[in-house]
Design a protein around this motif. Structure first.
Motif, PDB file in Angstrom:
ATOM      1  N   PRO A 293       0.827  -1.209   0.000  1.00  0.00           N
ATOM      2  CA  PRO A 293       0.000   0.000   0.000  1.00  0.00           C
ATOM      3  C   PRO A 293       0.859   1.256   0.000  1.00  0.00           C
ATOM      4  CG  PRO A 293      -0.846  -1.619   1.558  1.00  0.00           C
ATOM      5  CD  PRO A 293       0.444  -2.171   1.033  1.00  0.00           C
ATOM      6  N   ASN A 294       0.458   2.246  -0.771  1.00  0.00           N
ATOM      7  CA  ASN A 294       1.201   3.510  -0.919  1.00  0.00           C
ATOM      8  C   ASN A 294       2.643   3.302  -1.351  1.00  0.00           C
ATOM      9  OD1 ASN A 294      -1.094   4.933   0.045  1.00  0.00           O
ATOM     10  ND2 ASN A 294      -0.503   4.270   2.113  1.00  0.00           N
ATOM     11  N   ASP A 295       2.883   2.198  -2.036  1.00  0.00           N
ATOM     12  CA  ASP A 295       4.226   1.871  -2.521  1.00  0.00           C
ATOM     13  C   ASP A 295       5.252   1.844  -1.381  1.00  0.00           C
ATOM     14  OD1 ASP A 295       5.759   1.006  -4.611  1.00  0.00           O
ATOM     15  OD2 ASP A 295       6.282   2.999  -5.342  1.00  0.00           O
ATOM     16  N   GLY A 296       4.787   1.495  -0.172  1.00  0.00           N
ATOM     17  CA  GLY A 296       5.687   1.415   0.984  1.00  0.00           C
ATOM     18  C   GLY A 296       6.555   0.169   0.932  1.00  0.00           C
ATOM     19  N   PRO A 297       7.372  -0.052   1.992  1.00  0.00           N
ATOM     20  CA  PRO A 297       8.250  -1.215   2.019  1.00  0.00           C
ATOM     21  C   PRO A 297       7.450  -2.508   1.927  1.00  0.00           C
ATOM     22  CG  PRO A 297       8.664   0.218   3.904  1.00  0.00           C
ATOM     23  CD  PRO A 297       7.457   0.757   3.215  1.00  0.00           C
ATOM     24  N   ARG A 298       8.017  -3.481   1.268  1.00  0.00           N
ATOM     25  CA  ARG A 298       7.383  -4.798   1.179  1.00  0.00           C
ATOM     26  C   ARG A 298       8.036  -5.702   2.210  1.00  0.00           C
ATOM     27  NH1 ARG A 298       8.548  -6.479  -4.518  1.00  0.00           N
ATOM     28  NH2 ARG A 298      10.377  -5.146  -4.280  1.00  0.00           N
ATOM     29  N   SER A 299       7.265  -6.664   2.701  1.00  0.00           N
ATOM     30  CA  SER A 299       7.829  -7.515   3.750  1.00  0.00           C
ATOM     31  C   SER A 299       7.459  -8.974   3.545  1.00  0.00           C
ATOM     32  CB  SER A 299       7.364  -7.025   5.115  1.00  0.00           C
ATOM     33  OG  SER A 299       6.011  -6.646   5.043  1.00  0.00           O
ATOM     34  N   PRO A 300       8.012  -9.599   2.501  1.00  0.00           N
ATOM     35  CA  PRO A 300       7.748 -11.021   2.311  1.00  0.00           C
ATOM     36  C   PRO A 300       8.323 -11.846   3.455  1.00  0.00           C
ATOM     37  CG  PRO A 300       9.478 -10.266   0.823  1.00  0.00           C
ATOM     38  CD  PRO A 300       8.922  -9.051   1.485  1.00  0.00           C
ATOM     39  N   ALA A 301       7.558 -12.849   3.878  1.00  0.00           N
ATOM     40  CA  ALA A 301       8.033 -13.782   4.900  1.00  0.00           C
ATOM     41  C   ALA A 301       8.517 -15.049   4.199  1.00  0.00           C
ATOM     42  CB  ALA A 301       6.903 -14.108   5.868  1.00  0.00           C
ATOM     43  N   GLY A 302       9.124 -15.919   4.959  1.00  0.00           N
ATOM     44  CA  GLY A 302       9.447 -17.245   4.458  1.00  0.00           C
ATOM     45  C   GLY A 302      10.673 -17.325   3.562  1.00  0.00           C
ATOM     46  N   LEU A 303      11.346 -16.196   3.347  1.00  0.00           N
ATOM     47  CA  LEU A 303      12.488 -16.257   2.430  1.00  0.00           C
ATOM     48  C   LEU A 303      13.683 -16.958   3.073  1.00  0.00           C
ATOM     49  CD1 LEU A 303      12.349 -12.703   0.757  1.00  0.00           C
ATOM     50  CD2 LEU A 303      11.502 -14.880  -0.135  1.00  0.00           C
ATOM     51  N   ASP A 304      13.756 -16.891   4.413  1.00  0.00           N
ATOM     52  CA  ASP A 304      14.868 -17.524   5.121  1.00  0.00           C
ATOM     53  C   ASP A 304      14.443 -18.944   5.535  1.00  0.00           C
ATOM     54  OD1 ASP A 304      16.851 -18.361   6.819  1.00  0.00           O
ATOM     55  OD2 ASP A 304      17.020 -16.441   7.874  1.00  0.00           O
ATOM     56  N   PRO A 305      15.021 -19.975   4.910  1.00  0.00           N
ATOM     57  CA  PRO A 305      14.534 -21.335   5.197  1.00  0.00           C
ATOM     58  C   PRO A 305      14.771 -21.743   6.648  1.00  0.00           C
ATOM     59  CG  PRO A 305      16.512 -21.405   3.798  1.00  0.00           C
ATOM     60  CD  PRO A 305      16.129 -19.959   3.939  1.00  0.00           C
ATOM     61  N   ASN A 306      15.754 -21.107   7.305  1.00  0.00           N
ATOM     62  CA  ASN A 306      16.067 -21.493   8.681  1.00  0.00           C
ATOM     63  C   ASN A 306      15.328 -20.665   9.719  1.00  0.00           C
ATOM     64  OD1 ASN A 306      17.921 -23.554   7.947  1.00  0.00           O
ATOM     65  ND2 ASN A 306      19.313 -21.917   7.305  1.00  0.00           N
ATOM     66  N   ASN A 307      14.566 -19.692   9.259  1.00  0.00           N
ATOM     67  CA  ASN A 307      13.788 -18.865  10.177  1.00  0.00           C
ATOM     68  C   ASN A 307      12.589 -18.355   9.396  1.00  0.00           C
ATOM     69  OD1 ASN A 307      12.701 -17.104  11.983  1.00  0.00           O
ATOM     70  ND2 ASN A 307      14.550 -15.867  12.281  1.00  0.00           N
ATOM     71  N   GLN A 308      11.602 -19.259   9.246  1.00  0.00           N
ATOM     72  CA  GLN A 308      10.561 -19.008   8.241  1.00  0.00           C
ATOM     73  C   GLN A 308       9.568 -17.932   8.638  1.00  0.00           C
ATOM     74  OE1 GLN A 308       8.957 -22.795   6.945  1.00  0.00           O
ATOM     75  NE2 GLN A 308      11.011 -23.621   6.669  1.00  0.00           N
ATOM     76  N   THR A 309       9.547 -17.525   9.903  1.00  0.00           N
ATOM     77  CA  THR A 309       8.626 -16.436  10.267  1.00  0.00           C
ATOM     78  C   THR A 309       9.303 -15.070  10.126  1.00  0.00           C
ATOM     79  OG1 THR A 309       9.253 -16.703  12.583  1.00  0.00           O
ATOM     80  CG2 THR A 309       7.237 -17.808  11.857  1.00  0.00           C
ATOM     81  N   ARG A 310      10.597 -15.094   9.892  1.00  0.00           N
ATOM     82  CA  ARG A 310      11.313 -13.832   9.694  1.00  0.00           C
ATOM     83  C   ARG A 310      10.829 -13.158   8.403  1.00  0.00           C
ATOM     84  NH1 ARG A 310      17.342 -13.831   7.396  1.00  0.00           N
ATOM     85  NH2 ARG A 310      17.475 -11.593   6.982  1.00  0.00           N
ATOM     86  N   THR A 311      10.565 -11.849   8.475  1.00  0.00           N
ATOM     87  CA  THR A 311      10.273 -11.133   7.235  1.00  0.00           C
ATOM     88  C   THR A 311      11.529 -10.363   6.846  1.00  0.00           C
ATOM     89  OG1 THR A 311       9.398  -9.279   8.480  1.00  0.00           O
ATOM     90  CG2 THR A 311       7.795 -10.844   7.623  1.00  0.00           C
ATOM     91  N   ILE A 312      11.773 -10.262   5.570  1.00  0.00           N
ATOM     92  CA  ILE A 312      12.904  -9.463   5.093  1.00  0.00           C
ATOM     93  C   ILE A 312      12.312  -8.229   4.437  1.00  0.00           C
ATOM     94  CG2 ILE A 312      14.863  -9.387   3.498  1.00  0.00           C
ATOM     95  CD1 ILE A 312      15.336 -12.316   3.959  1.00  0.00           C
ATOM     96  N   THR A 313      12.645  -7.069   4.988  1.00  0.00           N
ATOM     97  CA  THR A 313      12.047  -5.842   4.469  1.00  0.00           C
ATOM     98  C   THR A 313      12.736  -5.427   3.179  1.00  0.00           C
ATOM     99  OG1 THR A 313      11.585  -5.196   6.720  1.00  0.00           O
ATOM    100  CG2 THR A 313      11.441  -3.458   5.058  1.00  0.00           C
ATOM    101  N   ILE A 314      11.923  -5.096   2.217  1.00  0.00           N
ATOM    102  CA  ILE A 314      12.458  -4.608   0.934  1.00  0.00           C
ATOM    103  C   ILE A 314      11.975  -3.171   0.772  1.00  0.00           C
ATOM    104  CG2 ILE A 314      12.631  -5.020  -1.545  1.00  0.00           C
ATOM    105  CD1 ILE A 314      11.800  -7.897  -1.109  1.00  0.00           C
ATOM    106  N   ASN A 315      12.929  -2.242   0.833  1.00  0.00           N
ATOM    107  CA  ASN A 315      12.553  -0.827   0.846  1.00  0.00           C
ATOM    108  C   ASN A 315      12.434  -0.207  -0.533  1.00  0.00           C
ATOM    109  OD1 ASN A 315      12.293  -0.162   3.659  1.00  0.00           O
ATOM    110  ND2 ASN A 315      14.461  -0.701   3.813  1.00  0.00           N
ATOM    111  N   GLU A 316      12.774  -0.964  -1.557  1.00  0.00           N
ATOM    112  CA  GLU A 316      12.726  -0.360  -2.892  1.00  0.00           C
ATOM    113  C   GLU A 316      12.068  -1.330  -3.854  1.00  0.00           C
ATOM    114  OE1 GLU A 316      16.726   0.018  -4.384  1.00  0.00           O
ATOM    115  OE2 GLU A 316      17.321  -1.712  -3.180  1.00  0.00           O
TER     116      GLU A 316
END
Ligand code: N7H
Length: 448
Positions: free
Chosen positions: A400-423
């Motif tokens: 929303p509003n082209d804000g940061p994206r926060s996909p979860a599950g990208l880290d196989p060893n910590n699947q609830t971790r979200t990695i913030t993507i600011n661009e």
């Protein structure tokens, strides 16, 4: 044909009467029927010419019939906010909302493309004018067939039941009406007869910020034991995509690329995220093979939806723009020089834009929680699990509003971790919705 080069010329019809008569006589024999353009077609000709019209273009030709697709009728600019686009990034040609049609010309060499283009220009003799042109070009050498981030493209497209060629192992088979109007499975029953076997072409000019994408992978490299830092960076990219650069699906080879598998059309779609052979694996919670947010899982959830679903498109895009320069690589940023813009000239065919491209972008890629989206016409077609806070698609999603994206599950060893993507790694530069008619529609309706 290999169709490595491509030009899309967006046109305005200046003299409808003259253009219609040229369309029915000299242009018609140049046009390739849509069924031969779909990526699975058995014998594509060496040079393909496709013509498609926007609603404004049909109006200009005096066509009164309603094709019954609201997104097509209103045009892509009206859909921009829904798709998550910032129209300030749109190409003026699309933002000015005055494109009548498009010629797509594809061939093995740019010379054959240009030859076909000048033939069309000679025929049309001023009845149409070109308002915008994008030149697509396959990437060089080993990168041929790969898009600008480096991933093999065109690996997975649905096959049409009863049409074209037999499906490959693992390939989704859809009713032909999911792609072609008026065929079995078209969810819209009221179509003019002449629209049968045509298809809506959603065109998007999607800029790719390649140095920024590569820097993100390095800066956020995963920490899988036994892998080097650069392998851990590639692993992150593969988990964002759902495939390795070779095309090998991470659902089959989760920790390292397998180029032989990637190139094998009999194996590279034989997966559906469920791993029935592994009794301890619960695909509703376990993302160790493939994150819920991965681009290919967001845009084609396979067995994440309990029954077959209609939200499918056939893609036929091609890269545009030059390779990344040394200066861009050194600075980790895309040049602002417009001649260095690169990306994907994205093309998606479907019979219903709201159920096809627009649904995939809005309701899946841009949607933080990939869950209980009731698919329009069948209340029982639900996701089987509540995939809460999955995050947006890390490749094409827009928050929303082209804000940061926060996909979860990208880290196989910590699947609830979200990695913030600011661009954004993919920026929409706009596009248009077109209708690609059958040959008989051109002959009997559009040109008379
Ligand atoms: Fe995607 N990419 O190279 O990063 N896409 N896509 N896409 N995409 C796919 O399966 C890419 C975009 C779909 O059946 C692959 O052929 C890029 C939009 C669908 O498993 C790769 C851009 C939409 C699939 C990419 C982009 C989609 C798919 C894997 C923009 C729809 C098939 C190769 C610049 C809204 C999923 C393959 C399946 C696959 C890339 C855009 C949809 C590598 C760079 C806008 C349905």
């Amino acid at each position: 044909g290999l169709n490595l080069s491509n030009i899309q010329g967006d046109i305005l019809v200046d003299d409808p009467a003259a253009f219609k008569s040229q369309l029915g006589s000299e242009i018609l024999p140049l046009i390739t029927p849509i069924i031969q353009i779909l990526p699975d077609a058995p014998d594509p000709p060496a040079t393909i010419v496709n013509i498609a019209f926007s609603q404004k273009g049909l109006n200009a030709l005096g066509i009164q019939d309603n094709l019954n697709d609201a997104d097509f009728t209103n045009g892509q600019l009206s859909n921009a906010a829904f798709l998550g686009d910032q129209t300030s990034n749109w190409e003026p040609a699309f933002a000015s909302n005055n494109v009548h049609g498009v010629f797509l010309i594809e061939s093995d060499t740019i010379d054959s493309v240009n030859a076909k283009l000048s033939q069309i220009q000679t025929i049309s003799n001023g009845s149409i004018s070109e308002v915008y042109r994008i030149q697509g070009q396959a990437r060089p050498g080993d990168e041929q067939g790969h898009e600008h981030f480096g991933f093999l493209d065109g690996v997975s497209n649905p096959s049409l039941r009863g049409f074209v060629v037999p499906a490959l192992p693992g390939q989704t088979i859809v009713d032909p009406g999911i792609i072609l109007l008026g065929e079995e499975g078209d969810t819209v029953l009221e179509r003019p007869d002449w629209a049968k076997d045509g298809s809506f072409l959603a065109f998007r000019q999607l800029q790719q910020r390649v140095p920024e994408f590569n820097k993100f992978l390095v800066d956020n490299a995963l920490s899988e034991p036994g892998l080097s830092a650069s392998e851990n960076a590639q692993l992150l990219g593969a988990r964002m995509m759902g495939r390795w650069k070779s095309g090998a699906p991470i659902d089959l080879t989760p920790l390292k690329d397998d180029p032989v598998l990637g190139a094998d059309h009999n194996r590279n779609n034989v997966f559906n995220f469920t791993h029935p052979d592994d009794p301890n694996f619960d695909f509703k919670t376990n993302q160790s093979y493939c994150p819920f947010s991965a681009h290919i899982r967001k845009t084609n959830p396979r067995a994440d939806i309990a029954t077959s679903f209609k939200q499918h498109i056939i893609r036929g895009g091609i890269p545009y723009g030059p390779e990344v320069t040394d200066a861009e690589n050194a600075s980790n940023s895309s040049s602002t020089d417009p001649s260095l813009e690169r990306g994907l000239a994205f093309v998606a065919y479907q019979s219903n834009i709201e159920q096809g491209f627009a649904f995939l972008q809005h309701s899946w890629a841009n949607n933080n929680s990939f869950h209980i989206i009731l698919l329009s016409d069948a209340p029982n077609q639900q996701f089987i699990a509540n995939y809460n806070s999955v995050g947006e698609d890390p490749i094409i999603g827009v928050a929303p509003n082209d804000g940061p994206r926060s996909p979860a599950g990208l880290d196989p060893n910590n699947q609830t971790r979200t990695i913030t993507i600011n661009e954004d790694f993919v920026v929409s530069r706009g596009g248009e919705y077109f209708f690609s008619p059958s040959i008989s529609a051109i002959q009997n309706t559009l040109s008379v």
